[in-house]
Structures are given as structure tokens and as C-alpha cells.
Design an enzyme around this catalytic site. Structure first.
Site, mmCIF file in Angstrom:
data_model
loop_
_atom_site.group_PDB
_atom_site.id
_atom_site.type_symbol
_atom_site.label_atom_id
_atom_site.label_comp_id
_atom_site.label_asym_id
_atom_site.label_seq_id
_atom_site.Cartn_x
_atom_site.Cartn_y
_atom_site.Cartn_z
ATOM 1 N N GLU A 180 11.510 -44.102 -7.055
ATOM 2 C CA GLU A 180 12.019 -44.833 -8.202
ATOM 3 C C GLU A 180 10.885 -45.434 -9.022
ATOM 4 O OE1 GLU A 180 14.936 -44.949 -9.457
ATOM 5 O OE2 GLU A 180 15.944 -43.830 -7.881
ATOM 6 N N GLU A 255 19.607 -35.702 -9.373
ATOM 7 C CA GLU A 255 20.555 -36.804 -9.536
ATOM 8 C C GLU A 255 20.919 -36.857 -11.013
ATOM 9 O OE1 GLU A 255 19.682 -40.572 -7.659
ATOM 10 O OE2 GLU A 255 20.692 -41.655 -9.268
#
Length: 664
Positions: A180, A255
Site C-alpha cells: 500500500e 484489485e
């Protein structure tokens, strides 16, 4: 032209035409093929997005799973990606780690093992993927960063893969990289070496499972390039970058979606499923999330392919993204190949075509308007789309196809009477030609595959709010899941616990087990908290037996009107009734404990059971200890509503029993 006219007239009932405005598109395999299709998938985790699914009673739980995974029934997903739990808040809650501590291994915590087995039961060929969004604190050795000790982090991840096989007979196909913030090239190489050393050479690495930036490093680092099998990006907006294409690796949207699952969300999903390949040559797309099975008032409520957020009622909703998924998944399988002849339609929209190399062909067409297909991220550039006629010519090995099955979805935003995944009469090309009249906001599948079906179960029970009276004594000797029903851990992990040293009434309890702040990209609160109930509750009573295990520094709370969770958990407001092991109590208006409404002596100590009761009505709150009033009439102006909750002062061991909540 007469032969083309014949096929046009034969399908006129479905495809009214204007011959003067038809554009031709060729579907041909003789000019060469495109990339190999890897599949469409859903993501359970990142975090705790399937939390309520496990609490559904049968037959509803199995029905939901069938809509997700059963071939030729619903979404018929090819891939399932799950979170490797890290004991940390990772979007909508926490998922338990298989190693809370360095000398601890338990491969029966959480529900992802169960979910993978249920998916595999329905589709033995489903691709399984694991990704850690967070790690227990010990992995970081005191830092909020997992890569300073790459050997430790790699061993931790690989132990999860080994445990999946040894304890659940699950073969994990791919593992992603925690990314992330940014990726770590050295860790990727260490992970590859660690996998290879234990014989897991077939487990592929997806990197960086964030953005495309890893491709730059791969181009100058042959060892890194060899270690990575898939270049995966999150929310790529249907586009890739030249550096990623140059790697010649598989490109995945690992994703994507993350959008409210109303019909605009379905339109988003339809557009990106096609255009991720048309624009970006991505051969797999994975939806965050798989199923919206968490409290809707948490962040990103209802961002799943379908909704299953009421296990207490049994109600679930098969949303439009399920049927949009079926347009691809029921008619093309991993290992099929995209044609090179794919692209955009002249007046907006896109088409893809895939073949199994054995004569079968599947064409998926979408004509989603801009305002009916925007996703939550990234921003969608403006474009125009109008109704159009499109003529297709089948060439190469497809020229001899005599009949195509036709499936159609119409969103119909004007009448608000959509129709999804309808089987129409077969289309019969003439000398390889056929023409379609395409309206706005439609999805078509034209295919030689005849096994598709729109699965159906009887309507589930109607929706109902969380029960006004709810009790749980946690008295389950061998729980199937480690979490108690309906409790949604937001920081920390609350697990069933058998206290074999307690011969009394508290042998079976719920225990907070995380004792060190985890390594995570999100913002865990400094206190642990698990919420439950109805977010609209205003006036309620919460009772729970509590047991502190930290002498002097221990503390626990029960709470009402808890107004935030997920990534906002640090800023949670509500009514929090705390007792501490030093013999004091405190009532606060926030989880952080900064706004104090009342405080004083309680006489509470560690290693003894205490019964707390919190009553909130209107602007006033009162608290009881062991059945006797301890404080009363604390003024509570905000928040006006929220969940009930339990939790601890810090990351510490503590137990809870005989939980009761009653709302007016």
C-alpha cells in the site's frame, strides 16, 4: 448483400436495425491471437469483508456461495483472493493471523480457510490467491514496516501457504506483496527463494499488487524479473504503462471495482471487465470485494459483487454485478485466449472476443454510458456513447459458425426496470455476418457455449433489523469459527477462549488476544474494539462480564452509540464505560478517551470478574458495576446513534462473557 439481409431479418425481433448507420468489426483468429485469459475473481479481505457471511444459517449460506462460485449458475468466479490475516485493521475490520506471536501457529483461525474450501468444493479449478494486508507486530520487530527483516516476513507468509495445504488441502496458486506504500525488491527475491527452498516452486508471485512501478525495477534487475510471475495493479482505470507491457509478464488488475453495488456499480464492473483488456491488456480482474458481508455503515458499504449483511434475518441480495460477471465467466475459462481483433465501438462501448482454440468463440459487448458506469476510483475521463448498429464478420476458423447463443443485460436507467442475464433466441450468422442494434447501457454475450444458465433459488427471507434483544454467553466447546457471531472486530482480535483454569461459570469466554500493535498501512486505534448490532440504535442497555489480565495497567470497556469503524476507528465517538485494574473507572465520549464525562473509584482489579452495565437514553447515560449504580446521568449530546461495542484499554489480554444488548 442479400445473404447479410437474411440474417438481419432473422434477428429483427431482438435487434431492430438501421442499415445506413452500421459499422463493421472483424472477429478473426487467423491474424494471430492475443493474450491468454486468466480469469475473473473476487476478493475476501482487506479487510473483514466476508465477516457476516459465516453467520448465515443454511440453506442461505450455501445459496450465497453458489451464486458466487458454482459454475454455470451465477458469477461462476474463476479466482478467489483472500487476506492473509494480520491482526490489524485493513479497511472494514481485522482478520486474525495464523501467528499472533512468533512461537504461535494456528491454521484454524478466521473464516478464509473455510471460504476457500467452499469455493474449491464448487469449482475445483478455482485459482486461489493470498495477500497480506498487515502483519502481527512481531514481524516488524517494533517497526510499522515488514521489510527490514525480509527473511522473517517471507517465512511468515510461506508458513501460511504450507498450512493451507497441510491442514486444509488447499493449494495456493499465487501470493501477492504487501504494497500500500511501496514495494521492496529485495523482499520479493527473498520470498521467491523461500518458496523454492520448501518446494513451492509452482506458487507464483504477484508484484507489486499495488501500482505498475515494479515494472521499472524488473527491467533492470533480471533476478527480480525472474521472481515475478504477474505484474498486478490496483484500480488501474483500465490502462497500463509501457514498462509493464515490456516485461512480457501477465498483467492483472489484482484489485478493482470497489464501488457501491447498485446499477451504476454494475455498469462500472461491466465496463472495466471488458476495457481492462481492450485498453490495458490485463488478463484478470479481481473485485474488491467478493461479497458485501459486513455492516453497511462501515467504510465502503455494499461494495461487493452481491450483498449478504443480515445473517440474523437470512436476507441477501443478488446484485447486478453477479450477472454482469456471468456474461464472461460462464462462457470463457482460464486458458482461453483473447483475439487480437478486440476494441472500442465507434459510438462508445467495447467488445472482446475469446476462443478455446477448439472452435468455440465468446464475444462480450458492453455499451455503458459514462454517468452509468463510473467507479469509485480512479476518476473516469469523459466520453460520449449513443445507440448504434454494429455488424460483425466472423473470419478464420469462426467463419463456419452456424449459431450463437445470445445473453443480454439491460440496465434501463430511464424506466428503472432493468433486466439482467436474459437468454434470447439464438442468432444465426449468414456467411459469417450478423448485425446487432445496441442501445445505451447494455451488455451482450454471443457464444458457441450452450451450458450457461441464470441460477435461481427461492426468495430469501425479507430484510429485518438486528434483534432488539441479543444475548451471547459464548458457551461453545468446539466453535467452527474463531469469532463470535455478529461481532465485527475493528482493532484487535476477539476469539472464543476456553479458560481451563476456571471451574466456574466463565470457562467459555471471548478473549482479546493481540498484545502488540500490528504492522499495517491503515490506522489502528491504540485501543481494541469490536462492534455489534444496529447502527441506528439510540436508546439501549449493554451488559457484559469482564476480566482483565494485565495487573495495574489493564482496562476494558463496554460502549453504546459507537459511530465509526474501519479506517476511521481512531476517531470513533460514542459512550464508553471503562473500568481499570488500578481500581478506577472513566466514562468518555470517544474511544481515544480524551473527552471525559465522568470518572472515579470503582474497586475493580485484574484477575476477577466484574459485571458492567451501560444504559443510554436520550441525552443521559448511567453505569452499573456488579448490579449496583456506579455513576449516573452523564450528559451525552452526540453521537445520536451507533453500534454497541466491547474492547480493551490497549493491546492486552482480556476476557468477556455473558454479553447482552437490549435496544428500545
Amino acid at each position: 448483400m442479400s445473404s447479410r439481409l437474411t440474417v438481419v431479418l432473422s434477428v429483427l425481433i431482438f435487434f431492430p436495425l438501421n442499415f445506413c448507420s452500421s459499422r463493421s468489426y472483424v472477429l478473426d483468429d487467423k491474424v494471430g491471437l492475443g493474450r491468454v485469459f486468466d480469469g475473473i475473481g473476487g476478493l475476501s479481505g482487506g479487510g473483514a469483508t466476508s465477516r457476516l457471511l459465516v453467520n448465515y444459517a443454511e440453506p442461505y449460506r450455501s445459496q450465497i456461495l453458489d451464486y458466487l462460485f458454482k459454475p454455470n449458475f451465477g458469477a461462476s468466479l474463476h479466482m478467489l483472493k483472500v487476506e492473509i490475516g494480520g491482526d490489524a485493521q485493513t479497511t472494514d475490520g481485522t482478520e486474525p493471523s495464523h501467528m499472533h506471536y512468533e512461537n504461535d501457529e494456528n491454521f484454524f483461525r478466521g473464516y478464509e480457510w473455510w471460504l476457500m474450501k467452499e469455493a474449491k468444493k464448487r469449482n475445483p479449478d478455482i485459482t486461489l490467491i493470498g495477500l497480506p494486508w498487515a502483519f502481527p507486530g512481531w514481524v516488524g520487530r517494533g517497526k510499522n514496516w515488514p521489510y527490514d527483516f525480509p527473511d522473517i516476513t517471507a517465512s511468515y507468509v510461506v508458513s501460511w501457504i504450507i498450512g493451507a495445504k497441510q491442514y486444509h488441502n488447499l493449494d495456493i496458486d499465487y501470493v501477492g506483496i504487501w504494497n500500500e506504500r511501496n514495494f521492496n525488491s529485495n523482499y520479493i527475491k527473498v520470498l521467491r527463494d523461500t518458496l523454492d527452498k520448501v518446494g513451492l516452486t509452482d506458487v507464483g508471485i504477484i508484484a507489486a499488487d499495488g501500482d505498475w512501478s515494479v515494472a521499472n525495477s524488473m527491467s533492470v534487475d533480471p533476478y527480480l524479473n525472474d521472481a515475478v510471475e504477474v505484474v498486478g495493479a490496483h484500480y488501474p482505470g483500465t490502462t497500463t504503462v509501457m514498462e509493464a507491457l515490456k516485461t512480457q509478464k501477465k498483467l492483472w488488475s489484482s484489485e478493482d471495482y470497489s464501488t457501491f453495488n447498485d446499477e451504476v456499480g454494475g455498469g462500472c464492473w461491466a465496463r472495466i471487465l471488458n476495457q481492462n483488456y481492450v485498453n490495458g491488456l490485463m488478463t484478470a480482474t479481481i473485485s474488491w470485494n467478493l461479497v458485501a458481508s459486513y455492516y453497511e455503515d462501515l467504510p465502503y458499504g455494499r461494495d461487493g459483487l452481491m450483498t449478504a449483511e443480515e445473517p440474523w434475518s437470512g436476507n441477501y441480495v443478488v446484485e447486478s454485478p453477479i450477472w454482469i460477471t456471468a456474461h464472461t465467466t460462464q462462457f470463457a475459462q482460464p486458458g482461453w485466449t483473447y483475439l487480437q481483433t478486440v476494441g472500442h465501438l465507434e459510438k462508445g462501448g467495447s467488445y472482446v472476443a475469446l476462443t478455446d482454440g477448439k472452435g468455440n468463440l465468446t464475444v462480450v459487448i458492453e455499451t455503458m454510458a459514462h454517468d452509468h458506469s463510473w467507479c469509485i476510483r480512479p476518476p473516469l475521463p469523459p466520453y460520449n456513447l449513443t445507440s448504434q448498429n454494429a455488424t460483425f464478420q466472423l473470419k478464420g476458423s469462426f467463419a463456419s459458425i452456424k449459431e450463437l447463443q445470445v445473453w443480454r443485460s439491460r440496465f434501463d436507467f430511464k424506466t428503472k426496470k432493468p433486466s439482467f442475464f436474459e437468454k434470447l433466441a439464438p442468432l444465426k450468422p449468414s456467411e459469417g455476418w450478423f448485425t446487432l442494434s445496441l442501445g445505451e447501457d447494455e451488455v451482450y454475450t454471443l457464444t458457441t457455449i450452450t451450458t450457461g444458465q441464470k441460477g435461481c433459488y427461492p426468495e430469501p427471507p425479507p430484510p429485518a433489523p438486528f434483534p432488539h434483544l441479543y444475548k451471547d454467553d459464548f458457551n461453545i466447546a468446539n466453535p467452527f469459527f474463531s469469532e463470535a457471531p455478529y461481532f465485527a472486530d475493528q482493532t484487535g482480535v476477539f476469539e472464543y477462549y476456553i479458560n481451563l483454569t476456571d471451574p466456574g461459570p466463565h470457562v467459555f469466554t471471548l478473549r482479546q488476544v493481540v498484545t502488540q500493535k500490528p504492522v499495517t498501512w491503515a490506522a489502528d486505534a491504540d485501543q481494541t474494539i469490536s462492534v455489534i448490532g444496529n447502527y441506528q440504535w439510540q436508546n439501549l442497555s449493554v451488559t457484559c462480564d469482564v476480566f482483565m489480565e494485565s495487573v495495574k495497567t489493564g482496562g476494558v470497556f463496554i460502549a453504546a452509540r459507537v459511530d465509526k469503524g474501519g479506517m476511521s476507528v481512531r476517531n470513533t465517538k460514542g459512550v464508553f464505560y471503562w473500568v481499570f485494574a488500578d481500581g478506577t473507572y472513566k466514562v468518555t465520549n470517544d474511544l481515544a478517551g480524551q473527552t471525559v464525562l465522568a470518572e472515579g473509584l470503582s474497586g475493580t482489579r485484574a484477575y476477577g470478574w466484574h459485571t458492567l452495565t451501560l444504559k443510554v437514553e436520550g441525552q443521559y447515560a448511567s453505569g452499573f458495576l456488579n448490579g449496583y449504580p456506579l455513576w449516573k446521568n452523564a450528559v451525552v449530546l452526540t453521537p445520536k446513534n451507533g453500534w454497541a461495542a466491547i474492547g480493551t484499554r490497549s493491546f492486552e489480554l482480556a476476557q468477556f462473557d455473558n454479553f447482552v444488548v437490549e435496544a428500545q
